[in-house]
Design a protein around this motif. Structure first.
Motif, PDB file in Angstrom:
ATOM      1  N   PHE A 296     -36.354  30.707  -1.194  1.00 30.60           N
ATOM      2  CA  PHE A 296     -36.610  29.275  -1.067  1.00 30.60           C
ATOM      3  C   PHE A 296     -37.103  28.924   0.321  1.00 30.60           C
ATOM      4  O   PHE A 296     -38.041  28.136   0.479  1.00 30.60           O
ATOM      5  N   ARG A 297     -36.491  29.487   1.336  1.00 32.56           N
ATOM      6  CA  ARG A 297     -36.883  29.142   2.704  1.00 32.56           C
ATOM      7  C   ARG A 297     -38.204  29.785   3.097  1.00 32.56           C
ATOM      8  O   ARG A 297     -38.850  29.328   4.045  1.00 32.56           O
ATOM      9  N   THR A 298     -38.616  30.791   2.355  1.00 33.67           N
ATOM     10  CA  THR A 298     -39.933  31.389   2.597  1.00 33.67           C
ATOM     11  C   THR A 298     -41.039  30.490   2.071  1.00 33.67           C
ATOM     12  O   THR A 298     -42.040  30.243   2.752  1.00 33.67           O
ATOM     13  N   ILE A 299     -40.861  29.973   0.850  1.00 38.11           N
ATOM     14  CA  ILE A 299     -41.907  29.134   0.268  1.00 38.11           C
ATOM     15  C   ILE A 299     -41.834  27.697   0.771  1.00 38.11           C
ATOM     16  O   ILE A 299     -42.804  26.954   0.700  1.00 38.11           O
ATOM     17  N   LYS A 300     -40.669  27.294   1.289  1.00 37.33           N
ATOM     18  CA  LYS A 300     -40.484  25.919   1.764  1.00 37.33           C
ATOM     19  C   LYS A 300     -39.595  25.958   2.999  1.00 37.33           C
ATOM     20  O   LYS A 300     -38.391  25.700   2.951  1.00 37.33           O
ATOM     21  N   PRO A 301     -40.160  26.272   4.166  1.00 36.39           N
ATOM     22  CA  PRO A 301     -39.348  26.470   5.382  1.00 36.39           C
ATOM     23  C   PRO A 301     -38.460  25.286   5.740  1.00 36.39           C
ATOM     24  O   PRO A 301     -37.384  25.472   6.311  1.00 36.39           O
ATOM     25  N   HIS A 302     -38.869  24.067   5.402  1.00 34.79           N
ATOM     26  CA  HIS A 302     -38.087  22.891   5.787  1.00 34.79           C
ATOM     27  C   HIS A 302     -37.208  22.379   4.649  1.00 34.79           C
ATOM     28  O   HIS A 302     -36.715  21.244   4.714  1.00 34.79           O
TER      29      HIS A 302
END
Length: 448
Positions: A296-302
């Motif tokens: 999740f944090r790879t595709i949507k860092p924020h």
């Protein structure tokens, strides 16, 4: 003579949706809604029974209602919701025998006729089915009780995960999904009436659609169709309560591509120790949890990640708790809630060996939340100077407004206090600049 009812809704947003259905059914049957108990003939308590503290709160409101009833003849008390399902025969809590009417979850749409019967010659009893199967449809009356600009949609009810500590399957029944077209129709109606934020809720939202025989669009299909709605104004979609076991690559991809789906992941984890996760019957491993968070944090860092944890589960050692604390410090969850393990009769965990003393569970909970408070402050301080969209919930004082970022759900997450000399209408989505930070709130000023 007209009858007026006051509704007290306890517990989670899922229960609030039921309260909105109750309100809609009452209005349809010409029973008015009173804004305070003082003006009411009927007190309706939509109860929660998830854990002991929730039942204690429900019991407190029942006692208050009993005092209210003594002050005036013809006043009636109606008990709805999870407490009835937890104790259908009133064997565990004698107090609930003192109310005038008990309504099971399956009878929610019959509440008006049964209230009216309390004032007639023939009183209709309330049936409480052991395992409810009720689901609302497009024909179900509903009166929105939240502010007009945000609304909850319950996409499914019940749970089939059978976590060893949880009584929800015994209270709410097996997981069952609403039809997709019903949900889309409700969404469009809410957006057409001015809602700016649609909050999808369920006991397990990520499992949506898995039980619909011959028709399994699932949560991904639902989100994509909701995302394609053109209502003529900006709106947000917030997804709540996703069991990590049912997170799929397709759902992760939704967060990458959907234009209305907020960068907000509600992922109740409960623990990170593999030993405890197995004892909880969570059917996930620590490695899978960490992989999901990384993806999740790879595709949507924020993306903002919200989670919950339980302290003091049977068999939790100091080592297990230290593993959990280390995981929290390393992961830095944007939003985090926690509660002590509550022994629930009828669950497998109730009879597990190595029960943790309540004082130990309480101490661990305190340390966990102190740790999270520092993390929350650290993350909020990184927001200083940042420009971000917020949705304004209400006005507080002369020039102060309470708002939320896309990373915050109503009532449970952080808030933004906006200082503005110009009037801002609640429900407005505006861009602000963050000026200062506290552990669980931000201060901001609007950008012209």
């Amino acid at each position: 003579m007209p009858i007026y009812a006051h509704i007290t809704s306890l517990g989670c947003p899922k229960n609030l949706v039921d309260s909105e259905i109750i309100a809609g059914v009452l209005i349809k049957n010409r029973i008015g809604i009173a804004n305070s108990p003082r003006n009411a003939d009927v007190m309706i308590i939509n109860s929660c029974a998830f854990i002991a503290s929730a039942r204690n709160e429900s019991e407190f409101h029942i006692r208050s209602a009993l005092n209210w009833r003594r002050k005036k003849d013809e006043r009636k008390i109606v008990l709805c919701g999870c407490l009835n399902q937890w104790d259908p025969k009133a064997e565990n809590l004698q107090l609930i025998r003192e109310v005038d009417l008990r309504i099971g979850i399956d009878e929610i749409e019959k509440i008006a006729e049964k209230i009216l019967s309390l004032y007639g010659e023939k009183k209709l009893d309330g049936a409480i089915n052991k395992l409810p199967s009720y689901l609302q449809t497009t024909a179900t009356p509903r009166l929105q009780l939240t502010p007009a600009h945000y609304a909850y949609i319950k996409i499914s009810d019940g749970c089939s995960n059978k976590c060893s500590y949880c009584s929800i399957p015994a209270i709410r029944g097996e997981h069952r999904s609403r039809r997709q077209n019903d949900i889309l129709s409700e969404t469009l109606n809410l957006l057409s009436n001015g809602s700016k934020e649609i909050i999808l809720t369920a006991q397990d939202s990520a499992r949506y659609g898995s039980d619909l025989a011959g028709y399994k669009p699932g949560i991904v299909s639902l989100i994509r169709k909701m995302d394609a709605i053109d209502c003529g104004h900006e709106f947000w979609i917030r997804l709540m309560y996703c069991h990590p076991r049912h997170i799929t690559p397709e759902l992760i991809d939704c967060f990458r591509n959907a234009k209305h789906l907020l960068p907000y992941l509600d992922l109740p984890l409960q623990h990170i120790s593999d030993k405890i996760l197995k004892a909880m019957n969570r059917k996930v491993s620590s490695s899978l949890i960490k992989k999901i968070l990384e993806e999740f944090r790879t595709i949507k860092p924020h993306i903002a990640v919200r989670t919950t944890f339980i302290t003091g589960f049977p068999g939790e050692t100091d080592k297990d708790f230290e593993e959990l604390l280390s995981f929290i410090r390393e992961t830095k969850f944007d939003r985090l809630g926690a509660f002590k393990y509550s022994p629930e009769k009828g669950t497998r965990a109730f009879s597990l060996p190595s029960q943790v003393p309540d004082s130990v569970a309480e101490a661990r909970l305190k340390l966990l939340m102190e740790t999270q408070k520092k993390i929350s402050l650290e993350l909020n301080q990184k927001m200083l100077g940042r420009k971000i969209k917020t949705i304004v919930d209400s006005r507080k004082g002369q020039n102060t407004y309470i708002a939320r970022t896309p990373y915050d759900a109503p009532q449970i997450d952080n808030t933004v206090l906006i200082q503005s000399n110009k009037k801002i209408t609640p429900g407005t989505i505006i861009t602000v600049k963050i000026t200062s930070a506290m552990p669980y709130s931000l201060n901001a000023k609007p950008l012209s």
